[in-house]
Design a protein around this motif. Sequence first.
Motif, PDB file in Angstrom:
ATOM      1  N   UNK A  13     -25.234  55.251 -38.338  1.00  0.00           N
ATOM      2  CA  UNK A  13     -25.265  55.506 -39.077  1.00  0.00           C
ATOM      3  C   UNK A  13     -24.225  53.682 -39.506  1.00  0.00           C
ATOM      4  N   UNK A  14     -25.175  53.172 -38.764  1.00  0.00           N
ATOM      5  CA  UNK A  14     -24.642  51.004 -38.168  1.00  0.00           C
ATOM      6  C   UNK A  14     -23.290  50.995 -38.656  1.00  0.00           C
ATOM      7  N   UNK A  15     -22.426  51.571 -37.718  1.00  0.00           N
ATOM      8  CA  UNK A  15     -21.268  51.675 -37.945  1.00  0.00           C
ATOM      9  C   UNK A  15     -20.727  51.180 -36.062  1.00  0.00           C
ATOM     10  N   UNK A  16     -20.010  50.707 -35.845  1.00  0.00           N
ATOM     11  CA  UNK A  16     -19.118  49.973 -34.556  1.00  0.00           C
ATOM     12  C   UNK A  16     -18.075  50.496 -33.457  1.00  0.00           C
ATOM     13  N   UNK A  17     -17.444  51.636 -34.468  1.00  0.00           N
ATOM     14  CA  UNK A  17     -16.358  52.595 -34.265  1.00  0.00           C
ATOM     15  C   UNK A  17     -16.717  54.445 -35.132  1.00  0.00           C
ATOM     16  N   UNK A  18     -16.033  55.584 -34.130  1.00  0.00           N
ATOM     17  CA  UNK A  18     -15.991  56.409 -34.963  1.00  0.00           C
ATOM     18  C   UNK A  18     -14.353  56.965 -35.031  1.00  0.00           C
ATOM     19  N   UNK A  19     -14.061  57.384 -35.975  1.00  0.00           N
ATOM     20  CA  UNK A  19     -12.881  57.616 -35.312  1.00  0.00           C
ATOM     21  C   UNK A  19     -13.040  58.987 -35.243  1.00  0.00           C
ATOM     22  N   UNK A  78     -10.615  45.831 -50.889  1.00  0.00           N
ATOM     23  CA  UNK A  78     -11.386  45.521 -50.982  1.00  0.00           C
ATOM     24  C   UNK A  78     -12.631  45.411 -49.684  1.00  0.00           C
ATOM     25  N   UNK A  79     -11.934  44.569 -48.453  1.00  0.00           N
ATOM     26  CA  UNK A  79     -13.273  45.009 -47.248  1.00  0.00           C
ATOM     27  C   UNK A  79     -13.205  46.078 -46.132  1.00  0.00           C
ATOM     28  N   UNK A  80     -12.529  46.914 -46.795  1.00  0.00           N
ATOM     29  CA  UNK A  80     -13.480  48.081 -45.628  1.00  0.00           C
ATOM     30  C   UNK A  80     -14.299  48.631 -45.790  1.00  0.00           C
ATOM     31  N   UNK A  81     -14.753  49.116 -45.172  1.00  0.00           N
ATOM     32  CA  UNK A  81     -16.238  50.089 -44.924  1.00  0.00           C
ATOM     33  C   UNK A  81     -15.571  51.309 -45.308  1.00  0.00           C
ATOM     34  N   UNK A  82     -15.870  52.359 -46.192  1.00  0.00           N
ATOM     35  CA  UNK A  82     -15.322  53.985 -46.606  1.00  0.00           C
ATOM     36  C   UNK A  82     -16.598  54.246 -45.560  1.00  0.00           C
ATOM     37  N   UNK A  83     -17.686  53.701 -44.992  1.00  0.00           N
ATOM     38  CA  UNK A  83     -18.394  55.080 -44.544  1.00  0.00           C
ATOM     39  C   UNK A  83     -18.216  55.075 -43.219  1.00  0.00           C
TER      40      UNK A  83
END
Length: 136
Positions: free
Chosen positions: A30-36, A5-10
């Motif tokens: 992408x306005x994200x703080x981490x990359x896989x 319910x909380x996770x980002x799917x981006x």
Amino acid sequence: MLVRDAMSTVVLTIGPTHTLRQAATLMSARRVGAAVVLDPDGTGIGILTERDILNSVGLGEDPDSERAHAHTTTDVVFAAPTWTLDDAAHAMSRGGFRHLIVLERDEPVGIVSVRDIIRCWAPVRERPAATAQVPA
């Protein structure tokens, strides 16, 4: 409330040979703080965070020549979509990190961050402020 319910799917996915500048550019866009970081021939699934990039630049390393694999955390704690947010928060607190990769059937399906958890918890935990009493 659950991690799903909380996770980002981006989920930004990069390879181990991306430079830190390339990773930072993609993360910013992408306005994200981490990359896989996916390295099927090496360490498998890892994570590269904005803090990893900041630490490298702070040490004077060149973001155009430093590769993601040299700064990737590979000893990763993964979350399941069915974990509670309490479970995720405890895992983050114990490990000292701010992001968890969410896996389903051994595939990354999202990332949950401390910010995601706070965003979900804040409305639930807010209480109306008591009316202030003005002395006569």
